[in-house]
Design an enzyme around this catalytic site. Structure first.
Site, PDB file in Angstrom:
ATOM      1  N   HIS A   1       0.828  -1.205   0.000  1.00 20.02           N
ATOM      2  CA  HIS A   1       0.000   0.000   0.000  1.00 20.02           C
ATOM      3  C   HIS A   1       0.863   1.256   0.000  1.00 20.02           C
ATOM      4  O   HIS A   1       1.930   1.306   0.610  1.00 20.02           O
ATOM      5  CB  HIS A   1      -1.030   0.002   1.133  1.00 20.02           C
ATOM      6  CG  HIS A   1      -0.495  -0.086   2.532  1.00 20.02           C
ATOM      7  ND1 HIS A   1       0.073   0.981   3.181  1.00 20.02           N
ATOM      8  CD2 HIS A   1      -0.489  -1.116   3.416  1.00 20.02           C
ATOM      9  CE1 HIS A   1       0.407   0.620   4.406  1.00 20.02           C
ATOM     10  NE2 HIS A   1       0.088  -0.654   4.567  1.00 20.02           N
TER      11      HIS A   1
ATOM     12  N   CYS B   1       3.120   8.327  11.942  1.00 19.42           N
ATOM     13  CA  CYS B   1       2.238   7.213  12.255  1.00 19.42           C
ATOM     14  C   CYS B   1       0.797   7.634  12.011  1.00 19.42           C
ATOM     15  O   CYS B   1       0.389   8.743  12.366  1.00 19.42           O
ATOM     16  CB  CYS B   1       2.427   6.786  13.707  1.00 19.42           C
ATOM     17  SG  CYS B   1       1.213   5.567  14.275  1.00 19.42           S
TER      18      CYS B   1
END
Length: 297
Positions: A116, A126
């Protein structure tokens, strides 16, 4: 013995076939090759290779410090130890469209079944932390097109991850999801959804499989597989879970060793040597070695 018997091409084809059905596919995150083999042994449908785990394994925060070479190398080590399809976190693709193309082909060579690419500004953060930034839609679409055009195996799964929900809201996430699919994404990864209804909204908005990220300590609740399947989710990942469990156990063991001077009290919770030998097929290596040394032409 040695590596998986299933080729990378077969793993990709099987993943594509399974995504044509209705079952939810579970991809726990492997933090090393042996844990990838354990995931297969326990009956799961796939292995996830997390960028956050790879960074943590190197002692680094998940802020885009790892390189494409490091990700491809670790992906190969894990993917070749299991017959399951491996899905890998390719972050933002490690550069501009040409770099993304090279990343895709390097990961193909590493034997993964899919990857991905996300729409965060590079260097990324994050996905469950505040302060994220996303690129404009044109840049996001070029990343996906570059990835899709670069693959040589048409069954290599190109998944688009979007982090726009946390920045601009759910409506923008739906709009971007549709555009990413139109640009060539085979599957969608909407990051940091607020609740189950949001997952269902995204899954209903596109005609490709949608992934849910069930990471602990994040912005999404830890929904069950039944709940996610009912919402239309097709893949669920548990990216850092096994690393967190293992590091928690390691920290407790070190505390015990420091305080008690022995690990006797921890032995019952350890993986037995016999189980480790079973996972690494110690008997198979012994049999091979014996056959070689007793061979007579």
């Amino acid at each position: 013995m040695l590596y998986a018997a299933t080729t990378a091409a077969e793993k990709r084809l099987r993943l594509r076939e399974r995504l044509q059905g209705d079952a939810l596919l579970r991809f726990p995150g492997a933090f090393n090759p042996l844990s990838g083999r354990l995931i297969q042994d326990k009956g799961f449908e796939g292995v996830y290779i997390s960028g956050a785990v790879l960074a943590a394994d190197l002692g680094l925060p998940d802020i885009g410090l790892t390189t494409a070479t490091e990700v491809a190398g670790r992906s190969q080590q894990i993917a070749r130890m299991t017959d399951l399809p491996a899905l890998v976190d390719a972050d933002t693709g490690f550069g501009e469209p040409m770099n993304i193309a090279r990343t895709v082909q390097s990961l193909e060579d590493a034997g993964v079944a899919g990857l991905h690419i996300e729409d965060q500004v590079n260097p990324k953060r994050c996905g469950h932390l505040d302060g994220k930034q996303v690129v404009d839609q044109g840049t996001a679409l070029r990343r996906v097109r570059a990835a899709a055009d670069a693959r040589r195996d048409p069954n290599m799964l190109i998944m688009a991850r979007t982090d726009i929900r946390a920045v601009e809201g759910l409506a923008s996430a739906v709009d971007r999801a549709k555009a990413l699919v139109d640009a060539g994404a085979d599957a969608l990864f909407p990051e940091a959804m607020a609740d189950l209804a949001e997952f269902e909204t995204l899954a209903s908005a596109v005609d490709v499989p949608v992934l849910a990220n069930m990471t602990e300590f994040g912005k999404s609740a830890l929904f069950t597989t039944d709940q996610l399947a009912s919402a239309g989710i097709r893949i669920v990942i548990y990216p850092v879970s096994l690393l967190r469990v293992a590091m928690g156990a390691a920290e407790r063991a070190l505390d015990t060793l420091g305080e008690a001077g022995s690990l006797e009290s921890e032995v019952a919770g350890m993986q037995h040597r016999a189980r480790l030998y079973e996972l690494v097929d110690y008997a198979g290596y012994n049999a091979f070695d014996t056959e070689i040394f007793t061979y007579e032409p």
